[in-house]
Design an enzyme around this catalytic site. Sequence first.
Site, PDB file in Angstrom:
ATOM      1  N   ASP A  36     103.565  44.340  59.570  1.00  6.43           N
ATOM      2  CA  ASP A  36     102.220  43.816  59.898  1.00  6.43           C
ATOM      3  C   ASP A  36     101.812  43.949  61.366  1.00  6.43           C
ATOM      4  OD1 ASP A  36     102.551  43.143  57.262  1.00  6.43           O
ATOM      5  OD2 ASP A  36     102.356  40.986  57.526  1.00  6.43           O
ATOM      6  N   GLU A  84      99.494  43.224  55.943  1.00  2.00           N
ATOM      7  CA  GLU A  84      99.053  42.108  55.118  1.00  2.00           C
ATOM      8  C   GLU A  84      97.600  42.395  54.792  1.00  2.00           C
ATOM      9  OE1 GLU A  84     100.164  38.253  56.558  1.00  2.00           O
ATOM     10  OE2 GLU A  84      99.055  37.203  54.988  1.00  2.00           O
ATOM     11  N   LYS A 141     100.545  44.476  51.383  1.00  2.00           N
ATOM     12  CA  LYS A 141     101.165  43.322  50.715  1.00  2.00           C
ATOM     13  C   LYS A 141     100.205  42.133  50.717  1.00  2.00           C
ATOM     14  CE  LYS A 141     103.860  41.743  54.756  1.00  2.00           C
ATOM     15  NZ  LYS A 141     103.109  40.520  54.963  1.00  2.00           N
ATOM     16  N   VAL A 169     105.534  41.383  63.224  1.00  2.85           N
ATOM     17  CA  VAL A 169     105.019  40.019  63.447  1.00  2.85           C
ATOM     18  C   VAL A 169     104.624  39.367  62.127  1.00  2.85           C
ATOM     19  CG1 VAL A 169     104.212  40.552  65.761  1.00  2.85           C
ATOM     20  CG2 VAL A 169     102.654  40.905  63.840  1.00  2.85           C
ATOM     21  N   CYS A 174     105.909  36.375  58.295  1.00  4.18           N
ATOM     22  CA  CYS A 174     106.095  37.531  57.420  1.00  4.18           C
ATOM     23  C   CYS A 174     107.423  38.256  57.641  1.00  4.18           C
ATOM     24  CB  CYS A 174     104.919  38.480  57.562  1.00  4.18           C
ATOM     25  SG  CYS A 174     103.410  37.758  56.876  1.00  4.18           S
ATOM     26  N   GLN A 214     125.577  30.652  60.271  1.00  7.08           N
ATOM     27  CA  GLN A 214     126.385  30.498  59.056  1.00  7.08           C
ATOM     28  C   GLN A 214     126.962  31.847  58.594  1.00  7.08           C
ATOM     29  OE1 GLN A 214     124.718  27.545  56.151  1.00  7.08           O
ATOM     30  NE2 GLN A 214     122.816  27.902  57.292  1.00  7.08           N
TER      31      GLN A 214
HETATM   32  N1  TIU Z   1     102.170  38.784  59.127  1.00  3.78           N
HETATM   33  C1  TIU Z   1     102.244  37.457  59.235  1.00  3.78           C
HETATM   34  O1  TIU Z   1     103.187  36.930  59.794  1.00  3.78           O
HETATM   35  N2  TIU Z   1     101.174  36.728  58.731  1.00  3.78           N
HETATM   36  C2  TIU Z   1     100.766  35.502  59.216  1.00  3.78           C
HETATM   37  O2  TIU Z   1      99.825  34.901  58.721  1.00  3.78           O
HETATM   38  N3  TIU Z   1     101.448  35.039  60.307  1.00  3.78           N
HETATM   39  C3  TIU Z   1     101.165  33.897  61.029  1.00  3.78           C
HETATM   40  O3  TIU Z   1     101.977  33.580  61.904  1.00  3.78           O
HETATM   41  N4  TIU Z   1     100.066  33.216  60.790  1.00  3.78           N
END
Ligand code: TIU
Length: 236
Positions: A36, A84, A141, A169, A174, A214
């Site tokens: 993303d 996303e 996705k 990110v 995600c 762990q």
């Molecule tokens: N790609 C992803 O992490 N989607 C989010 O909505 N992340 C947030 O941190 N909001």
Amino acid sequence: MTPDTATTSNTPLITVAAEPFEFSFRLDRAALVIIDMQRDFIEPGGFGETLGNNVALLSAIVPACQRMLAAWRQAGGAVVHTREAHRADLSDCPPAKRNRGKPSLRIGDVGPMGRILVAGEPGNQIIPELAPLPGELVIDKPGKGAFYATPLQAWLSEHGMQHLLFMGVTTEVCVQTSMREANDRGFDALLLTDCTESYFPEFKAATVAMVHAQGGIVGWTAPSVAVLQALRVPTP
Ligand code: TIU
């Protein structure tokens, strides 16, 4: 089931210094999965900012991601990009997702970069610095995880992939969700710590720690320089 790499690959074993212990993979059984890295999360006016976040934090990782991606491509490794992204009719965006929180603009609303988190809109594109090349898999996705309601698992199995190197990110949303999905499906997952970021630095730190805690309950973590060294790429 995922294949046994020890018996199906003749390429050399590459070993990365990682936490909680070394991460070993064969290049023809490994994919770099970039989660993303879209304008919607990294640039002002996208989904990330509508949620009230300071998006400037995320752009800092772009140079490290570029360096890692260039080295991986040079080595001949497979690359998977995710976005996303929802369908224009939002039929894949349930109310439980669309109505969460108090964003200034909800998924599907029209923002400065087009409709928020909708496939094909300007804000939904991967940032130009990390643009996919022809032949690289791009997965749209509808959820946080890269495996949910996507063809990713089928593609990885078809191509004999066992080891996944994650960047992108946000770390605890995600990226972590995708790593947990990968772990449940039998893949070995490494998080590249300088190639991922969160709007909340403390959440990134906690995620890195919980991935390799762990005995590697979710997977491994390492800075990208450790992978570059293992690939014998000159490091900065
Ligand atoms: N790609 C992803 O992490 N989607 C989010 O909505 N992340 C947030 O941190 N909001």
